[in-house]
Design a protein around this motif. Structure first.
Motif, mmCIF file in Angstrom:
data_model
loop_
_atom_site.group_PDB
_atom_site.id
_atom_site.type_symbol
_atom_site.label_atom_id
_atom_site.label_comp_id
_atom_site.label_asym_id
_atom_site.label_seq_id
_atom_site.Cartn_x
_atom_site.Cartn_y
_atom_site.Cartn_z
ATOM 1 N N THR A 197 0.829 -1.216 0.000
ATOM 2 C CA THR A 197 0.000 0.000 0.000
ATOM 3 C C THR A 197 0.860 1.261 0.000
ATOM 4 O OG1 THR A 197 -0.057 -0.001 2.428
ATOM 5 C CG2 THR A 197 -1.904 -1.072 1.296
ATOM 6 N N ILE A 198 0.284 2.325 -0.526
ATOM 7 C CA ILE A 198 0.827 3.678 -0.326
ATOM 8 C C ILE A 198 -0.321 4.531 0.198
ATOM 9 C CG2 ILE A 198 1.822 5.739 -1.380
ATOM 10 C CD1 ILE A 198 3.112 3.940 -3.498
ATOM 11 N N PHE A 199 -0.310 4.801 1.504
ATOM 12 C CA PHE A 199 -1.277 5.714 2.110
ATOM 13 C C PHE A 199 -0.600 7.078 2.263
ATOM 14 C CE2 PHE A 199 -3.216 1.750 3.566
ATOM 15 C CZ PHE A 199 -4.570 2.024 3.490
ATOM 16 N N TYR A 200 -1.307 8.124 1.882
ATOM 17 C CA TYR A 200 -0.721 9.461 1.978
ATOM 18 C C TYR A 200 -0.963 10.062 3.354
ATOM 19 C CZ TYR A 200 0.967 9.610 -2.724
ATOM 20 O OH TYR A 200 1.696 9.349 -3.857
ATOM 21 N N THR A 201 0.083 10.711 3.880
ATOM 22 C CA THR A 201 -0.028 11.406 5.160
ATOM 23 C C THR A 201 -1.019 12.550 5.019
ATOM 24 O OG1 THR A 201 1.803 12.895 4.604
ATOM 25 C CG2 THR A 201 2.357 10.851 5.758
ATOM 26 N N SER A 202 -1.469 13.044 6.165
ATOM 27 C CA SER A 202 -2.530 14.063 6.133
ATOM 28 C C SER A 202 -2.072 15.374 5.526
ATOM 29 C CB SER A 202 -3.061 14.291 7.547
ATOM 30 O OG SER A 202 -2.001 14.546 8.445
ATOM 31 N N GLY A 203 -0.769 15.606 5.495
ATOM 32 C CA GLY A 203 -0.280 16.792 4.790
ATOM 33 C C GLY A 203 -0.731 18.102 5.388
ATOM 34 N N THR A 204 -0.731 18.198 6.751
ATOM 35 C CA THR A 204 -1.109 19.471 7.372
ATOM 36 C C THR A 204 -0.032 20.526 7.130
ATOM 37 O OG1 THR A 204 -0.186 18.600 9.439
ATOM 38 C CG2 THR A 204 -2.563 18.455 9.163
ATOM 39 N N THR A 205 1.174 20.086 6.820
ATOM 40 C CA THR A 205 2.226 21.018 6.398
ATOM 41 C C THR A 205 2.913 20.414 5.186
ATOM 42 O OG1 THR A 205 3.819 19.959 7.904
ATOM 43 C CG2 THR A 205 2.642 21.869 8.739
ATOM 44 N N GLY A 206 3.083 21.212 4.142
ATOM 45 C CA GLY A 206 3.765 20.743 2.941
ATOM 46 C C GLY A 206 2.934 19.739 2.172
ATOM 47 N N SER A 207 3.514 19.175 1.133
ATOM 48 C CA SER A 207 2.805 18.193 0.315
ATOM 49 C C SER A 207 2.701 16.870 1.068
ATOM 50 C CB SER A 207 3.557 17.971 -1.000
ATOM 51 O OG SER A 207 3.578 19.148 -1.764
ATOM 52 N N PRO A 208 1.584 16.166 0.897
ATOM 53 C CA PRO A 208 1.458 14.852 1.534
ATOM 54 C C PRO A 208 2.553 13.903 1.041
ATOM 55 C CG PRO A 208 -0.660 15.607 0.690
ATOM 56 C CD PRO A 208 0.371 16.549 0.156
ATOM 57 N N LYS A 209 2.996 13.034 1.957
ATOM 58 C CA LYS A 209 4.008 12.035 1.604
ATOM 59 C C LYS A 209 3.341 10.663 1.564
ATOM 60 C CE LYS A 209 6.735 13.268 5.066
ATOM 61 N NZ LYS A 209 6.199 14.558 5.544
ATOM 62 N N GLY A 210 3.735 9.851 0.600
ATOM 63 C CA GLY A 210 3.181 8.507 0.495
ATOM 64 C C GLY A 210 3.941 7.541 1.380
ATOM 65 N N ALA A 211 3.258 6.973 2.371
ATOM 66 C CA ALA A 211 3.893 6.002 3.268
ATOM 67 C C ALA A 211 3.774 4.612 2.644
ATOM 68 C CB ALA A 211 3.223 6.029 4.636
ATOM 69 N N LEU A 212 4.917 4.004 2.324
ATOM 70 C CA LEU A 212 4.948 2.720 1.635
ATOM 71 C C LEU A 212 4.860 1.585 2.653
ATOM 72 C CD1 LEU A 212 5.326 1.033 -0.954
ATOM 73 C CD2 LEU A 212 7.809 1.284 -0.643
ATOM 74 N N GLY A 213 3.718 0.889 2.655
ATOM 75 C CA GLY A 213 3.492 -0.180 3.617
ATOM 76 C C GLY A 213 3.563 -1.555 2.985
ATOM 77 N N THR A 214 3.806 -2.557 3.819
ATOM 78 C CA THR A 214 3.921 -3.942 3.364
ATOM 79 C C THR A 214 2.688 -4.737 3.783
ATOM 80 O OG1 THR A 214 4.968 -4.700 5.406
ATOM 81 C CG2 THR A 214 6.421 -3.800 3.681
ATOM 82 N N HIS A 215 2.598 -5.956 3.249
ATOM 83 C CA HIS A 215 1.516 -6.853 3.671
ATOM 84 C C HIS A 215 1.599 -7.108 5.172
ATOM 85 C CE1 HIS A 215 -0.174 -8.113 -0.281
ATOM 86 N NE2 HIS A 215 0.989 -7.645 -0.702
ATOM 87 N N ARG A 216 2.813 -7.311 5.703
ATOM 88 C CA ARG A 216 2.957 -7.542 7.143
ATOM 89 C C ARG A 216 2.471 -6.336 7.939
ATOM 90 N NH1 ARG A 216 6.386 -11.170 9.542
ATOM 91 N NH2 ARG A 216 7.995 -11.028 7.930
ATOM 92 N N ASN A 217 2.816 -5.137 7.483
ATOM 93 C CA ASN A 217 2.384 -3.930 8.196
ATOM 94 C C ASN A 217 0.876 -3.934 8.436
ATOM 95 O OD1 ASN A 217 4.642 -1.680 6.376
ATOM 96 N ND2 ASN A 217 4.992 -2.851 8.252
ATOM 97 N N ILE A 218 0.122 -4.191 7.370
ATOM 98 C CA ILE A 218 -1.327 -4.014 7.466
ATOM 99 C C ILE A 218 -2.022 -5.193 8.143
ATOM 100 C CG2 ILE A 218 -1.881 -4.857 5.136
ATOM 101 C CD1 ILE A 218 -3.847 -2.428 4.959
ATOM 102 N N VAL A 219 -1.550 -6.422 7.928
ATOM 103 C CA VAL A 219 -2.219 -7.549 8.596
ATOM 104 C C VAL A 219 -1.829 -7.644 10.068
ATOM 105 C CG1 VAL A 219 -2.471 -8.875 6.459
ATOM 106 C CG2 VAL A 219 -0.474 -9.267 7.921
ATOM 107 N N THR A 220 -0.762 -6.972 10.464
ATOM 108 C CA THR A 220 -0.382 -6.935 11.882
ATOM 109 C C THR A 220 -1.532 -6.420 12.739
ATOM 110 O OG1 THR A 220 2.015 -6.780 11.590
ATOM 111 C CG2 THR A 220 1.121 -5.718 13.541
#
Length: 561
Positions: free
Chosen positions: A206-229
């Motif tokens: 997955t790439i979920f974007y940060t909320s971007g309250t300052t500057g451009s949102p950044k894409g957080a690159l997640g793995t299958h382990r990250n999300i099923v954890t």
């Protein structure tokens, strides 16, 4: 039962929450031994729930079996379009029954799902498409209208799939219904084989974007382990609560119905919510948009057991003048995250609904849950964000990051565990600054107590420094929330020539309630140090503006002063 006893019992060899140590990007890390190895594996496991209703949206009901068949067919169509491992496929739509279907069809091929913020403008959505390099985009009719002018300009975008479009979209775009039919058709789709893809737990998912309250949102690159954890983390927290109460966790999770009102493009809803609820075979009810009366109608009709999202939702249910016209007795839990909550809210949820409150701490970079707080522990410590799950570690560091601070001292919160994402998509410098040897520097100011309970004090950038004195916004906000007239508030810093900045507050009052600036200032002055008292208070008619993650947009509020 003590915390130590509960942890030892739940994580013992052979237990459901047994842990093992694996190496993740060179760092030995405790992980849940029994977590599904991938999103594809999760989707195949939950097929066992068969004809149980998976999602409800208005008059549409989709069973687990119907969703499974739709995932298989859509994944097959995507494979025919050339989508494969590592390809980015974007998803921009409101919470609809097809959202999880699309999500799992993409992930089951080993491709990377890019959930884009459906609240974004066309320009912001275009930024997400360009930044992620998505080759295919799924949208609903609203996002299609917002974006269709730029499809041809996005050279890397091969195809657009539109859900619930009124007319044939044309050009690069095709209708989702032309691929897999309407939701009502999914149960009759032929039973075909599940897509076969080689997926390892630490492959990109997955790439979920940060909320971007300052500057451009950044894409957080997640793995299958990250999300099923999160599946095991949520289960562990619930089991720990039962053991602490003296009850035995059930061998099989009870069937629950949840009203999910947080957008699925946010990790709280997708990772902490959707994954855990699917694993437990829950029924998930979606709303087109939040409306308190409609929510109470749904809770009564569907006998909803769980809801929440952000504290504002709980307040609106509590304060609504028509609440007593509805049977809300099925509610067992009202949980929230993304924003601090008042201790008064914790108490009122329990006293007036008979439901147990819950919250936790996490962020996009941690794929949601790191700490969890619920039931009696939350009632006893209403200002805490709870305990870390067994696979997570927390520490409090100096703002310079050069020294760990002792118990009780405030500093920057660092977190570690199998839920921490790999880094930011195509942003190596930002990744190097934020992710250090398996730890994520959160930017949150916090402290830990002797038992390990976490207390979030402020965002580092939101702390007000008045003449060298630190003022943590959550401390002042908690005092304001305790006033019976206040249901929403935020503290911000406003410039001062001599002191640098001073504290000021923005407040939303409960319907029919009254309070003056002087009254609230006196209320704060009687409870905390005088230098923390807001020098000015502005009253607003609506609840405070928030981003999709539930965080108050304090930069917008400063303009009121």
């Amino acid at each position: 039962m003590s915390l130590e006893q509960a942890r030892a019992l739940l994580t013992a060899p052979g237990a459901r929450f047994e842990m093992e140590t694996v190496e993740i990007r060179g760092v030995p890390t405790r992980v849940w031994k029994n977590a599904p190895p991938s999103l594809a594996a999760l989707q195949q496991l939950v097929r066992a729930y068969g004809e149980r209703v998976f999602t409800i949206y208005e008059d549409e009901r989709v069973t687990y079996e119907a969703n499974y068949r739709a995932v298989c067919h859509l994944a097959g169509k995507l494979a025919e379009m050339g989508v494969g491992k590592g390809d980015r496929v974007a998803l921009a739509m409101r919470n609809l029954p097809e959202w999880p279907t699309i999500f799992f069809a993409i992930a089951s091929l080993g491709a990377i799902v890019v959930p884009l913020n459906a609240w974004w403008t066309g320009g912001e959505l275009e930024y997400g498409l360009r930044d992620s390099g998505a080759r295919l985009l799924f949208v609903d009719a609203e996002r299609h209208e917002r974006l269709k002018h730029c499809y041809e300009d996005l050279a890397g975008l091969d195809r657009v799939v539109v859900s619930r479009a009124g007319d044939a979209p044309g050009g690069k775009a095709v209708r989702l219904e032309a691929l897999i039919g309407r939701t009502a058709d999914w149960a009759a789709l032929p039973d075909i084989s599940f897509p076969q893809a080689e997926i390892a737990p630490d492959d990109d998912a997955t790439i979920f974007y940060t909320s971007g309250t300052t500057g451009s949102p950044k894409g957080a690159l997640g793995t299958h382990r990250n999300i099923v954890t999160n599946i095991l983390s949520g289960g562990y927290s619930a089991a720990r609560t039962l053991l602490r109460r003296g009850e035995t966790p059930p061998a099989v999770p009870d069937h629950k119905t949840s009203l999910l009102v947080i957008p699925l493009f946010h990790v709280t809803a997708c990772s902490a919510g959707l994954m855990s609820m699917m694993a437990a075979g829950a029924t998930i009810v979606f709303m087109r948009r939040w409306d308190t009366v409609q929510a109470m109608e749904i809770i009564q009709r569907e006998r909803v057991n769980m809801t929440g999202g952000v504290p504002t939702i709980a307040w609106q249910l509590l304060e609504h003048p028509e609440r007593h016209n509805y049977d809300l007795s099925s509610l067992e839990s009202i949980a929230y995250g993304g924003a601090p909550s008042a201790p008064e809210l914790v108490k009122r949820i329990h006293e007036e609904f008979g439901a147990l409150p819950g919250n936790g701490w996490g962020m996009t970079e941690t794929m949601a849950t790191v700490t969890s707080h619920s039931a009696e522990d939350y009632l006893a410590r209403p200002t805490s964000a709870g305990l870390p799950v067994a696979t997570a570690d927390l520490k409090i560091m100096t703002l310079e990051g050069d020294r760990e601070l002792p118990v009780g001292e405030v500093g920057e919160l660092w977190a570690r565990g199998p839920m921490i994402v790999k880094g930011y998509w195509n942003k190596p410098e930002a990744t190097a600054e934020t992710f250090v040897d398996g730890w994520v520097r959160t930017g949150d100011l916090a402290r830990l107590d002797e038992e390990g309970f976490l207390y979030i004090v402020d965002r580092a950038k939101d702390m007000v420094i008045r003449g060298g004195e630190n003022i943590y916004s959550s401390e002042v906000e908690d005092v304001l929330y305790a006033h019976p007239a206040v249901t929403d508030c935020a503290l911000v810093g406003i410039p001062h020539k001599i002191l640098g900045e001073e504290p000021a507050a923005v407040v939303h009052l409960a319907p029919g309630a009254e309070a003056s600036e002087a009254e609230l200032q006196d209320w704060v002055r009687a409870r905390i140090a005088a230098f923390k008292v807001p020098v000015a208070i502005r009253f607003v008619e609506a609840t405070l503006p928030r981003n999709a993650n539930g965080k108050i947009l304090k930069t917008e509020l400063k303009g009121l002063f």
